[in-house]
Design a protein around this motif. Structure first.
Motif, short mmCIF file in Angstrom:
data_model
loop_
_atom_site.label_atom_id
_atom_site.label_comp_id
_atom_site.label_asym_id
_atom_site.label_seq_id
_atom_site.Cartn_x
_atom_site.Cartn_y
_atom_site.Cartn_z
N LEU A 72 0.81 -1.21 0.00
CA LEU A 72 0.00 0.00 0.00
C LEU A 72 0.84 1.26 0.00
CD1 LEU A 72 -2.83 -1.04 2.48
CD2 LEU A 72 -2.98 -0.84 0.01
N PHE A 73 2.12 1.13 -0.17
CA PHE A 73 3.01 2.30 -0.20
C PHE A 73 3.40 2.57 -1.65
CE2 PHE A 73 3.28 0.68 4.03
CZ PHE A 73 3.30 1.81 4.81
N SER A 74 3.03 3.75 -2.16
CA SER A 74 3.34 4.08 -3.55
C SER A 74 4.84 4.34 -3.69
CB SER A 74 2.56 5.33 -3.98
OG SER A 74 3.05 6.47 -3.33
N SER A 75 5.31 4.24 -4.93
CA SER A 75 6.75 4.43 -5.18
C SER A 75 7.18 5.86 -4.88
CB SER A 75 7.06 4.09 -6.65
OG SER A 75 6.30 4.92 -7.52
N SER A 76 6.23 6.79 -4.87
CA SER A 76 6.56 8.18 -4.60
C SER A 76 6.18 8.58 -3.18
CB SER A 76 5.82 9.09 -5.60
OG SER A 76 4.43 8.82 -5.59
N ALA A 77 6.04 7.59 -2.31
CA ALA A 77 5.67 7.87 -0.93
C ALA A 77 6.83 8.50 -0.17
CB ALA A 77 5.21 6.60 -0.23
N LEU B 276 1.45 1.92 11.04
CA LEU B 276 1.33 2.61 9.76
C LEU B 276 0.84 1.62 8.70
CD1 LEU B 276 1.87 5.11 7.95
CD2 LEU B 276 4.21 4.29 7.68
N LEU B 277 -0.27 1.97 8.04
CA LEU B 277 -0.90 1.06 7.08
C LEU B 277 -0.69 1.47 5.63
CD1 LEU B 277 -4.34 0.52 8.87
CD2 LEU B 277 -2.30 -0.93 8.99
N GLU B 278 -0.69 2.76 5.37
CA GLU B 278 -0.65 3.21 3.98
C GLU B 278 -0.03 4.60 3.88
OE1 GLU B 278 -3.67 4.26 0.24
OE2 GLU B 278 -4.45 3.23 2.00
N CYS B 279 0.74 4.82 2.83
CA CYS B 279 1.27 6.14 2.52
C CYS B 279 1.30 6.29 1.00
CB CYS B 279 2.68 6.32 3.09
SG CYS B 279 3.43 7.92 2.70
N LYS C 289 -2.20 6.75 6.36
CA LYS C 289 -3.21 6.06 7.16
C LYS C 289 -2.53 5.15 8.18
CE LYS C 289 -7.35 3.16 6.81
NZ LYS C 289 -8.25 2.45 5.89
N TYR C 290 -2.89 5.37 9.45
CA TYR C 290 -2.46 4.50 10.54
C TYR C 290 -3.67 3.69 11.02
CZ TYR C 290 1.28 8.06 10.79
OH TYR C 290 2.30 8.93 10.50
#
Length: 342
Positions: free
Chosen positions: A4-9, A32-35, A49-50
């Motif tokens: 769920l982490f984009s390459s540009s996070a 931490l769930l998503e960035c 998103k946590y």
């Protein structure tokens, strides 16, 4: 980072330090769930998103500044602008934390706000045709103008300008009239040695010869009021006004002129604001020229930074042009810049 982490996070060091500071403030974020990236301008805006917190994180890298603000104070500046906007009755994101992280190669300033539904909405152009944007912008600008006469004395009386703090040290630029804005542009043009801008400033000043101060005095000005910064729910009601990083204490006609440019008929917003508030605005033409010059100045600075071999935080001006038109073309139309075809 995968999943769920984009390459540009955001990098892990920044995320870890921000989460640690949230914990120090007694905020239990959980895992931490998503960035993921929302907007890549000036460091970036990210959806983070946590387990126990859904947030938006804005970051600014300290490496340069535009003519009207320093990146060093961005978190403080935006926090102050949001506070003033809320006092005026404008819905804004809830600020959770502002601060700074120390990385190996630079300092990075950040602001964490609660996530507002619509902040990740890529369909805002469909949600906000020009007519709808005009109505919403008008409602925001009327509220901002109602919290008026923001002189240093008024800011001090409201407890916004702290005791023994000069207005020059206030987080928001204090440019109460067009002269202050033009003088700021002129100083930067002189620093980078651009005679075209200096000449353009003189021509815009001529357009302001008969302009009178507003009865409401200086107000909080957003300076980047466009459809993407007005978050709507599914019934097209305004949830929040975001992206206050270019805000200043100035003349509300700056925001009005920009709103006019985003609508098919430049007359509508100007006339409706005047009718609804009873504030005599005068001719809009000088303000259209000023707003166009402000944006053209950014493109000039981009070229100057690149010529100096410096990193530029925001090269993408196409978004502004798609909404408001080409700044240079508008300045030519208003006889501020020479027409290359002549």
């Amino acid at each position: 980072m995968g999943g769920l982490f984009s390459s540009s996070a955001l990098d892990k060091a920044t995320l870890d330090q921000v989460q640690s500071q949230l914990t120090d403030k007694g905020i239990d974020t959980g895992k931490l769930l998503e960035c993921s990236l929302i907007d890549n301008e000036r460091g970036g805006t990210f959806y983070v998103k946590y387990e126990h917190l859904e947030s938006v994180m804005r970051v600014w890298d300290k490496h340069c500044s535009w003519w009207w603000f320093e990146f060093e104070r961005q978190g403080e500046r935006e926090l102050t602008a949001i506070d003033l906007a809320q006092k005026a009755g404008v819905a804004c994101p809830e600020v959770i934390l502002t601060g700074k992280v120390n990385l190996a190669d630079k300092n990075r300033h950040f602001m964490v706000t609660k996530f507002v539904p619509g902040a990740r909405d890529d369909e805002w152009e469909e949600k906000q045709p020009p007519q709808r944007f005009g109505r919403l912008a008008l409602s925001v600008l009327k509220k901002l103008s109602s919290f008026s006469n923001l002189t240093p004395e008024r800011l001090a009386a409201e407890g916004i300008l702290k005791p023994n703090v000069s207005i020059d040290d206030f987080p928001l630029p204090y440019m109460p009239d067009h002269d202050a804005v033009l003088n700021s542009i002129s100083r930067t043009a002189a620093e980078i040695g651009d005679p075209q801008i200096s000449s353009a400033v003189d021509k815009v000043k001529e357009k302001f010869e008969d302009v009178q101060p507003l009865s409401c005095g200086p107000c909080l000005v957003h300076s980047d009021l466009h459809p993407g910064n007005l978050l709507l729910d599914n019934e097209f009601q305004l949830l929040s006004v975001v992206d206050w990083e270019e805000a200043a204490i100035s003349d509300i006609r700056i925001d009005l002129a920009q709103a006019c440019l985003a609508c098919p008929n430049r007359e509508i917003i100007w006339a409706m604001f005047q009718e609804d508030t009873g504030i005599e605005l005068g001719d809009k033409t000088p303000w259209l020229a000023l707003v166009a010059l402000m944006r053209f100045m950014v493109s000039v600075q981009v070229e100057w930074y690149e010529s100096q071999g410096k990193e530029v935080p925001d090269k993408n001006l196409s978004g502004w042009e798609s909404l408001f038109g080409d700044a240079e073309e508008l300045l030519i139309e208003l006889d501020v810049l020479p027409n290359p075809q002549s």
